[in-house]
Design a protein around this motif. Structure first.
Motif, PDB file in Angstrom:
ATOM      1  N   ARG A 168       1.519 -36.568 112.676  1.00  0.00           N
ATOM      2  CA  ARG A 168       2.472 -37.054 111.689  1.00  0.00           C
ATOM      3  C   ARG A 168       3.901 -36.644 112.049  1.00  0.00           C
ATOM      4  NH1 ARG A 168      -0.836 -35.524 106.108  1.00  0.00           N
ATOM      5  NH2 ARG A 168      -2.683 -36.786 106.565  1.00  0.00           N
ATOM      6  N   PRO A 169       4.885 -37.482 111.707  1.00  0.00           N
ATOM      7  CA  PRO A 169       4.785 -38.769 110.989  1.00  0.00           C
ATOM      8  C   PRO A 169       4.413 -39.914 111.919  1.00  0.00           C
ATOM      9  CG  PRO A 169       7.070 -38.292 111.475  1.00  0.00           C
ATOM     10  CD  PRO A 169       6.285 -37.090 111.942  1.00  0.00           C
ATOM     11  N   ALA A 170       3.957 -41.001 111.347  1.00  0.00           N
ATOM     12  CA  ALA A 170       3.540 -42.163 112.136  1.00  0.00           C
ATOM     13  C   ALA A 170       4.721 -42.880 112.774  1.00  0.00           C
ATOM     14  CB  ALA A 170       2.750 -43.137 111.263  1.00  0.00           C
ATOM     15  N   GLU A 171       5.908 -42.678 112.198  1.00  0.00           N
ATOM     16  CA  GLU A 171       7.130 -43.251 112.773  1.00  0.00           C
ATOM     17  C   GLU A 171       8.216 -42.195 112.759  1.00  0.00           C
ATOM     18  OE1 GLU A 171      11.077 -44.793 112.954  1.00  0.00           O
ATOM     19  OE2 GLU A 171      10.183 -44.060 111.072  1.00  0.00           O
ATOM     20  N   TYR A 172       8.906 -42.028 113.873  1.00  0.00           N
ATOM     21  CA  TYR A 172       9.971 -41.026 113.958  1.00  0.00           C
ATOM     22  C   TYR A 172      11.095 -41.552 114.831  1.00  0.00           C
ATOM     23  CZ  TYR A 172      12.341 -36.552 114.500  1.00  0.00           C
ATOM     24  OH  TYR A 172      13.278 -35.531 114.491  1.00  0.00           O
ATOM     25  N   LYS A 173      12.270 -41.727 114.201  1.00  0.00           N
ATOM     26  CA  LYS A 173      13.455 -42.225 114.904  1.00  0.00           C
ATOM     27  C   LYS A 173      13.152 -43.501 115.680  1.00  0.00           C
ATOM     28  CE  LYS A 173      15.884 -37.817 115.224  1.00  0.00           C
ATOM     29  NZ  LYS A 173      16.548 -36.821 116.103  1.00  0.00           N
TER      30      LYS A 173
END
Length: 225
Positions: free
Chosen positions: A182-187
């Motif tokens: 986690r997280p599944a999306e980062y930047k």
């Protein structure tokens, strides 16, 4: 499993076994690790363990007598499957070797120093010689710690998830696939959607493919084996 480490610098080896996985393994009685100071097996006020090499040349050599006394004392108390000497000219440690050693019951690990040990030690006692790479350290203690870490983590009950070791890099001569949390999306960078799908057969297939591709790219020599 019992590991007896023979060294002239036991203080250098204490800390790796006083933290993390190795400490827990010892506290759970899954492994015994005993450090033996080679100077305890010498005579005289100077506790000498080394001497000049015959034939001249730079560097001191570890003497045979204190090593003989130490190993003979240990062997009088129990049987050993291996006497391992950590040396730059040994066979390079790999995962397969760690797997094999983890199946042993009692082993002795001898740490080299100076220009190494009297050749007669190797001829009389040593059953396996191991290197951790093509470079030279000040002594074999750090190499011995690496060997112990690689072996102990494979013992049943040491890791919380016993299947974890089976998916490590170099098992089956493959590098491990990429991993995410986690997280599944980062930047703007997203985890591959397959890992979020819940379709575990497809996830395993994806991981196998990723492991193969990574190995082909970074360590093609492993695939030749």
């Amino acid at each position: 499993m019992r590991i007896d480490i023979i060294t002239v610098l036991p203080e250098l080896l204490k800390s790796p076994f006083e933290a993390s996985i190795l400490k827990r393994a010892i506290e759970k009685d899954l492994v015994e690790v005993h450090l033996h100071n080679l100077r305890d097996y010498t005579t005289g006020n100077y506790k000498q363990v080394d001497d000049y090499q015959f034939g001249g040349g730079a560097g001191m050599v570890m003497m045979i007598e204190p090593i003989d006394k130490c190993i003979s004392q240990l062997k009088s108390e129990r049987e050993y499957d291996e006497v391992i000497y950590m040396t730059p000219d040994g066979k390079t440690l790999n995962q397969g070797m760690a797997n094999e050693i983890s199946m042993k019951k009692n082993i002795i690990v001898l740490c080299g120093h100076y220009k190494g040990v009297d050749q007669r030690v190797r001829d009389m006692f040593v059953t396996r010689e191991i290197s951790i790479g093509d470079y030279v350290l000040s002594g074999g203690e750090l190499a011995a710690a690496i060997l112990c870490d690689a072996v102990i983590r494979l013992l049943p009950g040491v890791l919380n998830d016993e299947t974890s070791a089976l998916t490590d890099t170099f098992q089956d001569n493959l590098l491990a696939p990429p991993v995410y949390t986690r997280p599944a999306e980062y930047k703007g960078m997203e985890v591959p959607k397959i890992l979020l799908s819940g379709n575990f057969p497809k996830i395993e297939k994806w991981r196998e493919q990723q492991a193969l591709e990574r190995t082909q790219e970074r360590r093609p020599d492993l695939l030749e084996k």
